[in-house]
Motif scaffolding. Sequence first.
Motif, PDB file in Angstrom:
ATOM      1  N   PHE A  95       0.889  -1.225   0.005  1.00 59.80           N
ATOM      2  CA  PHE A  95      -0.009   0.034   0.257  1.00 59.80           C
ATOM      3  C   PHE A  95       0.794   1.302   0.179  1.00 59.80           C
ATOM      4  O   PHE A  95       0.597   2.302  -0.780  1.00 59.80           O
ATOM      5  N   ALA A  96       2.058   1.369   0.833  1.00 64.48           N
ATOM      6  CA  ALA A  96       3.011   2.203   0.705  1.00 64.48           C
ATOM      7  C   ALA A  96       3.448   2.428  -0.840  1.00 64.48           C
ATOM      8  O   ALA A  96       3.505   3.727  -1.273  1.00 64.48           O
ATOM      9  N   ARG A  99       0.660   4.162  -2.830  1.00 62.79           N
ATOM     10  CA  ARG A  99       0.596   5.707  -2.629  1.00 62.79           C
ATOM     11  C   ARG A  99       1.550   6.391  -3.485  1.00 62.79           C
ATOM     12  O   ARG A  99       1.356   7.329  -3.874  1.00 62.79           O
ATOM     13  N   ARG A 102       0.866   6.471  -6.949  1.00 64.78           N
ATOM     14  CA  ARG A 102      -0.202   7.603  -7.226  1.00 64.78           C
ATOM     15  C   ARG A 102       0.084   9.066  -6.937  1.00 64.78           C
ATOM     16  O   ARG A 102      -0.424   9.950  -7.651  1.00 64.78           O
ATOM     17  N   ASP A 103       1.003   9.481  -5.758  1.00 64.81           N
ATOM     18  CA  ASP A 103       0.957  10.597  -5.291  1.00 64.81           C
ATOM     19  C   ASP A 103       2.323  11.299  -5.480  1.00 64.81           C
ATOM     20  O   ASP A 103       2.856  12.475  -5.556  1.00 64.81           O
ATOM     21  N   HIS A 169      -1.401  -1.956 -11.062  1.00 64.89           N
ATOM     22  CA  HIS A 169      -1.158  -0.586 -11.472  1.00 64.89           C
ATOM     23  C   HIS A 169      -1.254  -0.410 -12.779  1.00 64.89           C
ATOM     24  O   HIS A 169      -1.890   1.028 -13.323  1.00 64.89           O
ATOM     25  N   ARG A 178      -5.016   5.690 -11.389  1.00 65.11           N
ATOM     26  CA  ARG A 178      -4.575   5.436 -10.054  1.00 65.11           C
ATOM     27  C   ARG A 178      -5.273   5.954  -9.004  1.00 65.11           C
ATOM     28  O   ARG A 178      -4.965   5.762  -7.860  1.00 65.11           O
ATOM     29  N   ARG A 179      -6.453   6.543  -9.244  1.00 66.07           N
ATOM     30  CA  ARG A 179      -7.159   7.347  -8.056  1.00 66.07           C
ATOM     31  C   ARG A 179      -7.574   6.030  -7.274  1.00 66.07           C
ATOM     32  O   ARG A 179      -7.803   6.180  -5.964  1.00 66.07           O
ATOM     33  N   GLU A 182      -5.988   1.878  -4.423  1.00 65.40           N
ATOM     34  CA  GLU A 182      -5.852   1.133  -3.091  1.00 65.40           C
ATOM     35  C   GLU A 182      -7.189   0.399  -2.876  1.00 65.40           C
ATOM     36  O   GLU A 182      -7.302  -0.675  -2.176  1.00 65.40           O
ATOM     37  N   ARG A 211      -4.189   0.929   4.585  1.00 66.26           N
ATOM     38  CA  ARG A 211      -4.542   1.860   3.904  1.00 66.26           C
ATOM     39  C   ARG A 211      -4.125   3.179   4.580  1.00 66.26           C
ATOM     40  O   ARG A 211      -4.313   4.466   3.997  1.00 66.26           O
ATOM     41  N   PRO A 213      -1.646   5.681   5.943  1.00 67.48           N
ATOM     42  CA  PRO A 213      -0.042   5.799   5.820  1.00 67.48           C
ATOM     43  C   PRO A 213       0.802   5.718   7.177  1.00 67.48           C
ATOM     44  O   PRO A 213      -0.137   6.357   8.191  1.00 67.48           O
TER      45      PRO A 213
END
Length: 217
Positions: A95-96, A99, A102-103, A169, A178-179, A182, A211, A213
């Motif tokens: 999950f990290a 993110r 995504r970010d 992905h 990628r919104r 998760e 989920r 962080p």
Amino acid sequence: MKDGEHVQERAEQTRRSLLEAAASLFDERGYAGTSISDITARSGHTSGAIYFHYTSKERLALAVVEEHFATWPPLIERYASTEAAPLDQLVRLSFAVARAFRDDIVVRAGARLWTERTLIEAPLPPPFVGWMDAVGQMMEKARAEGDLAAHVDPLPAARTVVCAFFGLHTVSEALDGRRLVEDHLTDLWTLLLPSLRARPGDTAGLLAAARVPRAQG
């Protein structure tokens, strides 16, 4: 601060500013669709600064890709060094990473540049191999601790998980930018974890926690 240290700090700030400006453009437009002029306009620096720090667009693209790959070892170490069970570590790590894809603009740009590698006249680091090794080590540790189901062979399972993760992905990038990555990852682990675990566990609780962080510490 001494004059030399100040100059070095300013130079590093300029390098980072150029790298991030280039990354944002590579992510938006791709390698071929991005020019040195575009990077100068986005960064607010001159083309001379680009050539001084990176010598060419190819070298700047390579720097973005290298920064992308450099993100992963400390992140893996951060999650692998916790006291959680290995499979829990793997889920939280995934999950990290999701993110970050995504970010983080540099991570996103590095991923796109690697897919466009035939356009870049510079050798790029190989992908996925490091991930298979890291996931394989977590699987081996899970087996040693009795947490991995008896029918699971750690290394083939690691390859399968890595393929599934990066395939997820690719699909998420194509369908929703990628919104919802998760959400997709939650669905993937809901399917995979029961077959990987030696004993039943609180899959829903683990995924809900993953989920959120993890605070830096």
